[in-house]
Design a protein around this motif. Structure first.
Motif, PDB file in Angstrom:
ATOM      1  N   PHE A  78      29.344  43.306   0.778  1.00  0.00           N
ATOM      2  CA  PHE A  78      28.263  42.484   0.228  1.00  0.00           C
ATOM      3  C   PHE A  78      27.976  41.296   1.135  1.00  0.00           C
ATOM      4  N   VAL A  79      29.026  40.571   1.512  1.00  0.00           N
ATOM      5  CA  VAL A  79      28.864  39.324   2.276  1.00  0.00           C
ATOM      6  C   VAL A  79      28.371  39.596   3.701  1.00  0.00           C
ATOM      7  N   ILE A  80      28.941  40.629   4.336  1.00  0.00           N
ATOM      8  CA  ILE A  80      28.614  40.883   5.751  1.00  0.00           C
ATOM      9  C   ILE A  80      27.310  41.653   5.915  1.00  0.00           C
ATOM     10  N   PHE A  81      27.079  42.653   5.047  1.00  0.00           N
ATOM     11  CA  PHE A  81      25.935  43.546   5.274  1.00  0.00           C
ATOM     12  C   PHE A  81      24.754  43.288   4.348  1.00  0.00           C
ATOM     13  N   PHE A  82      24.943  42.447   3.281  1.00  0.00           N
ATOM     14  CA  PHE A  82      23.839  42.277   2.327  1.00  0.00           C
ATOM     15  C   PHE A  82      23.418  40.823   2.196  1.00  0.00           C
ATOM     16  N   TYR A  83      24.268  39.986   1.656  1.00  0.00           N
ATOM     17  CA  TYR A  83      23.895  38.595   1.457  1.00  0.00           C
ATOM     18  C   TYR A  83      25.117  37.695   1.524  1.00  0.00           C
ATOM     19  N   PRO A  84      25.169  36.645   2.313  1.00  0.00           N
ATOM     20  CA  PRO A  84      24.098  36.193   3.223  1.00  0.00           C
ATOM     21  C   PRO A  84      23.985  37.038   4.491  1.00  0.00           C
ATOM     22  N   GLY A  85      24.969  37.876   4.788  1.00  0.00           N
ATOM     23  CA  GLY A  85      24.916  38.743   5.976  1.00  0.00           C
ATOM     24  C   GLY A  85      25.543  38.071   7.181  1.00  0.00           C
ATOM     25  N   GLY A  86      26.354  38.867   7.930  1.00  0.00           N
ATOM     26  CA  GLY A  86      26.990  38.350   9.142  1.00  0.00           C
ATOM     27  C   GLY A  86      26.026  38.375  10.319  1.00  0.00           C
ATOM     28  N   THR A  87      26.447  37.820  11.425  1.00  0.00           N
ATOM     29  CA  THR A  87      25.643  37.886  12.654  1.00  0.00           C
ATOM     30  C   THR A  87      25.553  39.348  13.110  1.00  0.00           C
ATOM     31  N   PRO A  88      24.531  39.683  13.916  1.00  0.00           N
ATOM     32  CA  PRO A  88      24.431  41.071  14.414  1.00  0.00           C
ATOM     33  C   PRO A  88      25.719  41.537  15.085  1.00  0.00           C
ATOM     34  N   ASP A  89      26.409  40.657  15.830  1.00  0.00           N
ATOM     35  CA  ASP A  89      27.674  41.035  16.474  1.00  0.00           C
ATOM     36  C   ASP A  89      28.734  41.422  15.443  1.00  0.00           C
ATOM     37  N   ILE A  90      28.872  40.589  14.429  1.00  0.00           N
ATOM     38  CA  ILE A  90      29.883  40.868  13.400  1.00  0.00           C
ATOM     39  C   ILE A  90      29.564  42.179  12.687  1.00  0.00           C
ATOM     40  N   ARG A  91      28.267  42.395  12.373  1.00  0.00           N
ATOM     41  CA  ARG A  91      27.887  43.643  11.702  1.00  0.00           C
ATOM     42  C   ARG A  91      28.230  44.854  12.559  1.00  0.00           C
ATOM     43  N   ARG A  92      27.850  44.784  13.849  1.00  0.00           N
ATOM     44  CA  ARG A  92      28.044  45.933  14.726  1.00  0.00           C
ATOM     45  C   ARG A  92      29.534  46.214  14.930  1.00  0.00           C
ATOM     46  N   GLU A  93      30.309  45.117  15.118  1.00  0.00           N
ATOM     47  CA  GLU A  93      31.756  45.265  15.340  1.00  0.00           C
ATOM     48  C   GLU A  93      32.464  45.802  14.099  1.00  0.00           C
TER      49      GLU A  93
END
Lengths: 230, 230
Positions: free
Chosen positions: B136-151
Motif C-alpha cells: 500500500f505505502v510503496i505502490f499505492f499511497y503515498p508511493g515510493g520513489t521510482p527507484d524504490i518501486r523498481r528495486e
C-alpha cells in the motif's frame, strides 16, 4: 522472477540450517523417542526410522542436490554429476523411510494410506522418481537434442522446485500428525518434546525457503572453458 | 524462472478450482459438520466458521488477488486497485476466521497456540499484513520513489508468493489436524467425510500451484497508453 543477487550467501544458510535439522531430528528420535530398530517388539523404534530418513534424505540431501549448481565452485559437468547422485541418495533414503512407515503400520495393526500426509508423501515420491528419470535421460544419458534440453530446462527447474516444496509440505504434515497422535496419548502440549518437534517443523520450512531462494538466485560465474551443452 | 508462456489459460484453471474449493468446504461444514453459528451451546458450529473463511478468504480470494495482474484485461491502475482490495478482503476474512478458532477454543476449554498449524497460521497472517501495508505505502499511497518501486517489485512478488505458499501449507495442516481429531473421536478413516476433507486438501494444493504458475507466467499485453509508473 530470477533474482539478480548472488546465491552463494543463501547456500551457506542452507548448509547451516541442514546441520541444525539433522541434530534436531536425531535428538527427537534418539533422546525423546528411544532410538531405532528394524526388527523389535517395540514397534515405535521401527517408526522412528521414518522421520529421520525422510528429513535427512529427501529434504536435506535433496535440498543440497537442488542447490549444488549454486553452491559449488566446480565445472558444470561435475556439478551435474553431484546433482544427480545427491538426488539418487535422497530418493533411496526416501523409499527406505516410507517402507519403514508401512512396516511399522503393518506390524502394529495400524491402517495404511488414510491420512493426507501419506497421500501427499506417496505423490511426492512418485513425482520425485519421474523427475529424476526425466533428468537422467534428457540431461545425462543418453541425453536429448540441444533443442529438447534448452526447451525443457526451465520446466525441469520449475517442476523440481514444485515437487521439493510439496516434499517440505509433506514433512511438516508428518511432524504435525505424529505430534497430534502423541499429544492425544498424553504428551504435554507445551512440553519440551512438543516444542522440539514444532521447532523442527519451523526449521524445515526455513530450510526449504532458502533452498528455493538459492535456486532462483545467480550461481557462481561459469569457468571460461565450460560453455559445453547442458 | 519467469516462464515464457501466457498466464491466461492457467488463470482459468485457478477460477475453476476456486469454485470447486468453495463448494467442497461448504459441503463439508454444512452437510457433514452441521453449519455455522457465532453464538451457540454447540461450540463446533463456531469452529466451522474457521476453515470456511480461511479457505475462501486467504487462499481463494487471496489467490485471485495475486493473479489479478495476469487474469484481467484491464489497465494496470485498475488491476492494482483490484489486487489491493481483494488482498484486503482476504486479510479481513482471515482475521475473522482466526478469531473464530480462538473463540471456539476459549468457549470449549481447549488450549490455544500449541500446534504447528496455529504457529504457522499466526506467522502467515502477520506476514500477510506486513506485505499488504508495504504494498500500500510503496505502490499505492503515498508511493515510493521510482527507484524504490523498481528495486522492491521483484522482492514484493517473491515475498508475496512465499507468504502465499505458507498460507496454503497452513490450510492443508489445518485440514489434516481437524481430520485427525475427528478420526481420534471415531470418524471412519476411509469414510465419505474423510475422503471429502482429503480431496479438499488436494484441491487446495492444486489451486496454490496454479496461482504460482499464473504469477510466474506472462500477463496480457499492456495497453499502449498504460506505461505509467508502477
Amino acid at each position: 522472477m530470477a533474482l539478480g543477487v548472488p546465491a552463494f550467501p543463501f547456500t551457506f544458510v542452507v548448509h547451516f540450517l541442514g546441520i541444525v535439522g539433522i541434530v534436531l531430528v536425531l535428538v527427537w528420535n534418539i533422546h525423546f523417542r528411544g532410538g531405532f530398530a528394524w526388527e523389535s517388539s517395540n514397534k515405535s523404534l521401527i517408526f522412528n526410522i521414518h522421520p529421520v530418513l525422510m528429513l535427512i534424505g529427501m529434504i536435506i540431501i535433496g535440498g543440497e542436490a537442488i542447490i549444488s549448481y549454486k553452491s559449488l565452485p566446480l565445472t558444470k559437468q561435475v556439478k551435474k554429476l553431484i546433482h544427480l547422485l545427491l538426488h539418487a541418495v535422497a530418493l533411496v533414503l526416501g523409499i527406505i523411510g516410507i517402507y519403514a512407515a508401512f512396516k511399522y503400520h503393518n506390524e502394529s495393526g495400524i491402517a495404511n494410506l488414510y491420512s493426507f500426509h501419506s497421500w501427499l508423501g506417496i505423490g511426492v515420491i512418485v513425482l520425485y522418481g519421474i523427475q529424476w528419470i526425466y533428468g537422467f535421460v534428457i540431461f545425462f544419458y543418453p541425453g536429448g537434442t540441444p533443442d529438447i534440453r534448452r526447451e525443457s530446462l526451465p520446466w525441469h527447474v520449475l517442476f523440481g522446485l514444485l515437487v521439493y516444496v510439496l516434499a517440505v509440505g509433506a514433512a511438516v504434515l508428518g511432524f504435525l500428525e505424529k505430534l497430534t497422535f502423541l499429544e492425544s496419548s498424553g504428551l504435554a502440549k507445551y512440553g519440551s518434546e512438543a516444542f522440539l518437534v514444532n521447532f523442527t517443523a519451523v526449521l524445515t520450512i526455513l530450510f526449504g525457503a532458502f533452498v528455493v531462494l538459492s535456486a532462483i538466485s545467480e550461481g557462481p560465474a561459469v569457468p571460461a572453458d565450460d560453455y559445453a551443452p547442458l
